[in-house]
Write an enzyme that holds these catalytic residues in place. Sequence first.
Site, PDB file in Angstrom:
ATOM      1  N   ASP A  82     -37.483  62.554  18.117  1.00 44.02           N
ATOM      2  CA  ASP A  82     -38.807  62.286  18.971  1.00 44.02           C
ATOM      3  C   ASP A  82     -39.030  60.282  18.194  1.00 44.02           C
ATOM      4  O   ASP A  82     -40.212  60.361  18.100  1.00 44.02           O
ATOM      5  CB  ASP A  82     -40.109  63.377  18.142  1.00 44.02           C
ATOM      6  CG  ASP A  82     -39.589  64.766  18.558  1.00 44.02           C
ATOM      7  OD1 ASP A  82     -39.244  64.603  19.482  1.00 44.02           O
ATOM      8  OD2 ASP A  82     -40.156  65.055  17.837  1.00 44.02           O
TER       9      ASP A  82
ATOM     10  N   LYS B 215     -22.011  58.139  12.191  1.00 49.27           N
ATOM     11  CA  LYS B 215     -23.150  59.434  12.355  1.00 49.27           C
ATOM     12  C   LYS B 215     -24.390  58.874  12.776  1.00 49.27           C
ATOM     13  O   LYS B 215     -25.243  58.854  11.803  1.00 49.27           O
ATOM     14  CB  LYS B 215     -22.913  60.264  11.233  1.00 49.27           C
ATOM     15  CG  LYS B 215     -20.954  60.900  10.774  1.00 49.27           C
ATOM     16  CD  LYS B 215     -19.967  59.524  10.698  1.00 49.27           C
ATOM     17  CE  LYS B 215     -18.595  60.024  10.604  1.00 49.27           C
ATOM     18  NZ  LYS B 215     -18.469  59.375   9.683  1.00 49.27           N
TER      19      LYS B 215
ATOM     20  N   ASP C 125     -26.304  43.987  -7.074  1.00 44.90           N
ATOM     21  CA  ASP C 125     -27.484  43.617  -7.586  1.00 44.90           C
ATOM     22  C   ASP C 125     -28.176  44.818  -8.221  1.00 44.90           C
ATOM     23  O   ASP C 125     -28.141  45.936  -8.343  1.00 44.90           O
ATOM     24  CB  ASP C 125     -27.842  42.407  -7.630  1.00 44.90           C
ATOM     25  CG  ASP C 125     -26.823  41.491  -8.064  1.00 44.90           C
ATOM     26  OD1 ASP C 125     -25.722  41.610  -8.669  1.00 44.90           O
ATOM     27  OD2 ASP C 125     -26.656  40.581  -6.742  1.00 44.90           O
TER      28      ASP C 125
ATOM     29  N   HIS D  12     -16.705  56.268  14.960  1.00 46.72           N
ATOM     30  CA  HIS D  12     -16.943  56.712  13.780  1.00 46.72           C
ATOM     31  C   HIS D  12     -18.367  57.281  13.132  1.00 46.72           C
ATOM     32  O   HIS D  12     -18.552  57.598  12.232  1.00 46.72           O
ATOM     33  CB  HIS D  12     -15.795  55.935  12.538  1.00 46.72           C
ATOM     34  CG  HIS D  12     -15.103  56.617  11.842  1.00 46.72           C
ATOM     35  ND1 HIS D  12     -16.398  55.933  10.286  1.00 46.72           N
ATOM     36  CD2 HIS D  12     -14.926  57.850  10.925  1.00 46.72           C
ATOM     37  CE1 HIS D  12     -15.260  57.244   9.517  1.00 46.72           C
ATOM     38  NE2 HIS D  12     -14.878  58.397   9.997  1.00 46.72           N
TER      39      HIS D  12
ATOM     40  N   LYS E  27     -19.344  56.263   1.108  1.00 43.59           N
ATOM     41  CA  LYS E  27     -18.923  54.946   1.540  1.00 43.59           C
ATOM     42  C   LYS E  27     -20.754  54.557   1.296  1.00 43.59           C
ATOM     43  O   LYS E  27     -20.961  54.119   2.391  1.00 43.59           O
ATOM     44  CB  LYS E  27     -18.854  54.951   3.186  1.00 43.59           C
ATOM     45  CG  LYS E  27     -17.796  56.251   3.063  1.00 43.59           C
ATOM     46  CD  LYS E  27     -18.735  56.444   5.191  1.00 43.59           C
ATOM     47  CE  LYS E  27     -17.479  57.740   5.224  1.00 43.59           C
ATOM     48  NZ  LYS E  27     -16.229  57.892   5.558  1.00 43.59           N
TER      49      LYS E  27
ATOM     50  N   HIS F 193     -16.221  61.468  -0.460  1.00 47.02           N
ATOM     51  CA  HIS F 193     -15.928  60.959   1.042  1.00 47.02           C
ATOM     52  C   HIS F 193     -16.858  59.764   1.544  1.00 47.02           C
ATOM     53  O   HIS F 193     -17.280  59.582   2.029  1.00 47.02           O
ATOM     54  CB  HIS F 193     -15.846  62.017   1.964  1.00 47.02           C
ATOM     55  CG  HIS F 193     -15.997  61.413   3.307  1.00 47.02           C
ATOM     56  ND1 HIS F 193     -16.446  61.542   4.694  1.00 47.02           N
ATOM     57  CD2 HIS F 193     -15.183  61.178   3.913  1.00 47.02           C
ATOM     58  CE1 HIS F 193     -16.054  61.088   5.674  1.00 47.02           C
ATOM     59  NE2 HIS F 193     -15.100  61.322   5.237  1.00 47.02           N
TER      60      HIS F 193
END
Length: 481
Positions: free
Chosen positions: A229, A224, A406, A222, A401, A399
């Site tokens: 470079d 991404k 704090d 899952h 996450k 979507h």
Amino acid sequence: MRLPETIHLSTWFLFLAVCMYFAIIIISVVVVLRENRNPIRALSWVIALIFLPGVGLIFYLFFGRSMRGEMMNQKNRRRLQHSFEPYGVKLQETELRKEQKNLIMLGTQVGGYPLTFNNEVEILTDGATKFRRLKEDLKNAERSIYLQYYIFLDDQIGNEIARILMDKARSGVEVKVIYDHVGSFSASNRFFKRMREAGIEVHPFFRVNFPQFANRINWRNHRKIVAIDGSIGYIGGMNIADRYAYGNGKERETWRDTHFRVKGDIVESLIHSFLIDWNFGKKEAYIPELGSRSEEISNKTGIQLVTGGPVSTWDNLSLMFLKAITSAKRLIWIQTPYFLPTDALFNALQAAALSNIDVRIMMPAHTDSLLLHYASFSYISQCLAAGIKIYLYLPGMLHAKAMVIDDDLVTAGSTNFDFRSFENNFECNLFIHDPELNARMREIFYQDMKSCEKLQKEKWKRRALSHRFLESLLRLVSPIL
């Protein structure tokens, strides 16, 4: 009267088949119990195996087995670690608080990556901006592009990025692509074949085919991650698909997500994570020549990459989330598309709210999965009773996450606040120790609150009985969703 011989044989075959079936059920239950996994999850599978004959066994074969202990070839892993160790700072030389150091030490122990300073972070909250920045950086690549996505579709955005990658490969830039085979099922084989023909090395993670179908369908990569470079990186929740930039052209289908564009020392950790996945299951390890380190950036933005997955010894990201939540003193703000917490995390959030810490959870009012929608909503009553504030995002699919703790900690990446991300998926998150970035993420949360409905206990109690029934039913099987 004597029965025909064929009836005797069919009776024996039926008897043997029934005995074999129950033997398989008993063996499967024993395997579940021996794995010493989450007891609630184990009990869910035992109930499914016993009370759903046939169906329960099929579901367990496809979705229930553990991958603990399976990993990249150990010899290759040692070679990679010896040849390429991501740069990091010595924790004892930093001025971070004790709670921060403890969290970082936990991350190093379970996820393996050190704390880095000298980083720049750009927060990207809409797909149009993210893809514009990504395409610019890809076009400017001179040496290498490592690109990894759960979903890489052959739609408008996907084809635009594929064309840039093919142009770069033809010009001599090293281009490697990992996509999840199940996540990208709807993309055509021709799409990836064209990239290979242009000189791109394309690797489907955990290709699902027979006879390995049942072994691989449940374990998804899952993550991404993009590294360009050795100096520019991307990590977050957006896949390569039009819906992240344009929505689906209908009301309530705009996707709101969070992604980071990073520069600095943290990029080496992203590259190392990519290489671990690239070499997963291969007999020979690929180890690149990275050249000089990325440009010096003089600041104190501390970032640590933590990865986790079904092959890890520990539930890495679940432990990191738990440690961060239990260390909070003032606020815990969470954005997640699905809210299916483990018992430990749910208890920690309730304890925090009951001890007067400001706990807020934002989730979508309408999701892309009806099952997960009702399963997530089954936790809301207990949240409200404990004083946790619940916000339902109205404009479209939330979507993102992300979690803000704090005044100085932010974590975001690919990890949903649910069982699947904590136990079944290969995931990655950045843990960022920086007051300025924390303030920016809190401001983004505030802005998103303006597009939300804040739930009230009395109104929530009046929801339809059919909704309550579905929530209760799906709550029972939430550990195996």
